[in-house]
Design a protein around this motif. Sequence first.
Motif, PDB file in Angstrom:
ATOM      1  N   SER A  98      22.972 -33.465 -64.465  1.00  0.00           N
ATOM      2  CA  SER A  98      22.757 -32.097 -63.589  1.00  0.00           C
ATOM      3  C   SER A  98      23.857 -31.789 -62.739  1.00  0.00           C
ATOM      4  O   SER A  98      24.093 -30.963 -62.191  1.00  0.00           O
ATOM      5  CB  SER A  98      21.369 -31.964 -62.872  1.00  0.00           C
ATOM      6  N   ILE A 104      22.153 -26.334 -61.241  1.00  0.00           N
ATOM      7  CA  ILE A 104      21.224 -27.019 -61.813  1.00  0.00           C
ATOM      8  C   ILE A 104      20.853 -28.231 -60.838  1.00  0.00           C
ATOM      9  O   ILE A 104      21.985 -29.032 -60.657  1.00  0.00           O
ATOM     10  CB  ILE A 104      21.264 -27.448 -63.225  1.00  0.00           C
ATOM     11  N   ASN A 105      19.685 -28.393 -60.579  1.00  0.00           N
ATOM     12  CA  ASN A 105      19.241 -29.658 -59.702  1.00  0.00           C
ATOM     13  C   ASN A 105      17.604 -29.832 -59.817  1.00  0.00           C
ATOM     14  O   ASN A 105      16.981 -29.059 -60.494  1.00  0.00           O
ATOM     15  CB  ASN A 105      19.685 -29.750 -58.219  1.00  0.00           C
ATOM     16  N   LEU A 113      15.610 -22.729 -66.296  1.00  0.00           N
ATOM     17  CA  LEU A 113      16.220 -23.843 -67.258  1.00  0.00           C
ATOM     18  C   LEU A 113      15.906 -23.561 -68.762  1.00  0.00           C
ATOM     19  O   LEU A 113      16.633 -23.588 -69.633  1.00  0.00           O
ATOM     20  CB  LEU A 113      15.469 -25.175 -66.904  1.00  0.00           C
ATOM     21  N   LEU A 194      21.408 -31.025 -71.317  1.00  0.00           N
ATOM     22  CA  LEU A 194      22.511 -30.831 -70.413  1.00  0.00           C
ATOM     23  C   LEU A 194      23.646 -31.789 -70.954  1.00  0.00           C
ATOM     24  O   LEU A 194      24.866 -31.572 -70.563  1.00  0.00           O
ATOM     25  CB  LEU A 194      22.078 -31.627 -69.018  1.00  0.00           C
TER      26      LEU A 194
END
Length: 543
Positions: A98, A104-105, A113, A194
């Motif tokens: 990420s 994104i985190n 997401l 991801l």
Amino acid sequence: MPIRNILRCLLLLCFLHLSYQGPIEVEIKNTIDEVYVNCRSNKNPGLVVAVVKDGQEVMTESFGVKDKISLEPVTKDTLFGLGGLSALFANVLFAKKSAAFDAINEDTTLRNLFGNNKIFKKSKLRSRYATTLDIMAHRLGIRNTPYLFLDETVTRGGPVIDRIANMRARGRFRDSMFYNEVLYSILTTIGERLGSDAWERLVDVEIYQPLGMNTANFTTIVSPSTTDIAQAYKDDEGTLYPVPHEFLKKWSRLCATTCVMSSVKDMAKFMKFLLGNGTIPGTSEILLSKKSHEDLFDAYNRLQNPSIEDYFLTIRGLPVSRTHFAYAQGIKKGIYNNERILESADDMFGYNTLLTLFPDHNLGIFIAMTGEDKDDLFRTALSSYISDLYLGKQAWLNATLLCSFPEPFMPAPPESTPKTHPEVPIGRNLEDFVGNYTSDIYGTASVVDENGNLKFIYGMGEFNLKREETESLKFNMFPTGLIEHLIPVDDLRFKEDPNTLQIESLRVDRFDGGVFTKESPPTTTTTTTTQAPVSAGGVAIPL
């Protein structure tokens, strides 16, 4: 050679020997050897212990055998299933991948997401605000549903998301602790999206290889015939039964809390990373940013009435206490003997593990074993004994007490006694029960007539049904086939329509109240489950 040079050489050899294995390591090994022979070999065929201190691997020892047939000894390269400790790898992978995306985190919402505003159909609050961190810290208030793993159609991506969508909350959002390994499996799908690759390959490339974990593997792809693996053994009413690898491979297909396998040698390397600052141990190369590494161990959820306090408190007669008070990302925060600890333990069908970190002392202890360890008592006691020696504290345990614990401090938990299940006539036509049953969470199950006996089939799980001696339509479920000896006997209850007295639904006690509604028309044909392919990973659903 002059006498003085000979003496110097001898002193150097002594120093090198002690630096490899000092007095503490020798004492620990001798104690475990004695304990294993006297009380654990019949309960734990294989056992390994790793200790790291101040960035060094100070102890990696193996005891017992890989399996009870060949009697080959366990080695430092023998693989053990980590079960729930796999979550630590899932969290590290998410943090690493990420970091490549600005938006994104762990606080990114799941709806963003997955592009899904109804990811939890039963809760608008969770659908709108739930984040990856809520999954990691088990803050969604949704009770665990592990029997979903029996249904092989629940694979990574869309299929598991569809089942999760219908789960009902039992606790308050972000104000309750409900461990849920099925929800945690969302991290597998997120990680694969991801990283644009299968989760297993991503963990290998991003974690195993940089840390030099050369033997670590996965239950989903490992080949037992060509790999050094400890055979898992599950206790059933006092007897150890081998767990088929076929079952473990299917059960662990969602990976994030189930599929990592490691040797004791490789877990020593992983512990050195966890105790560090995000760099690869021994180098300045960054595997994870310092902040992301620290975030793994922050407290995100509180723990109430942790099970460890059933045995490890001074008020129960022990000299020192061990407790957990908060949950971080895949690991608990607590206190042992007035020292801060980070701890994770799990039992997964004959594999029992415990990882304990003392961050203030740069000390890590990993224990894994096959077989039985009720309530984690032996692992936790052994970890306590080892840590006391390394921290210079008075050890309150020895070989004798490690065998008897929790006695003489308190009574031991009662031994499991085989239950009797008398034969009771079903009392009505078998055709009344036979048919397919559906649940919005669990999917499809079936009840079949197999040679005059009722059988409940759910995914790879098959259960023989025997009527209980009650007025209600309550049946005992006896696991058979691939899952025999692995899953405890459960209860299944049929419900009649009050007007027609026809069977309209069934409920399995351990399925968290999930109700299966009967479909029509019923079928009397004995069915067999079709093995669904294990997902190879990759892109499953869009972000």
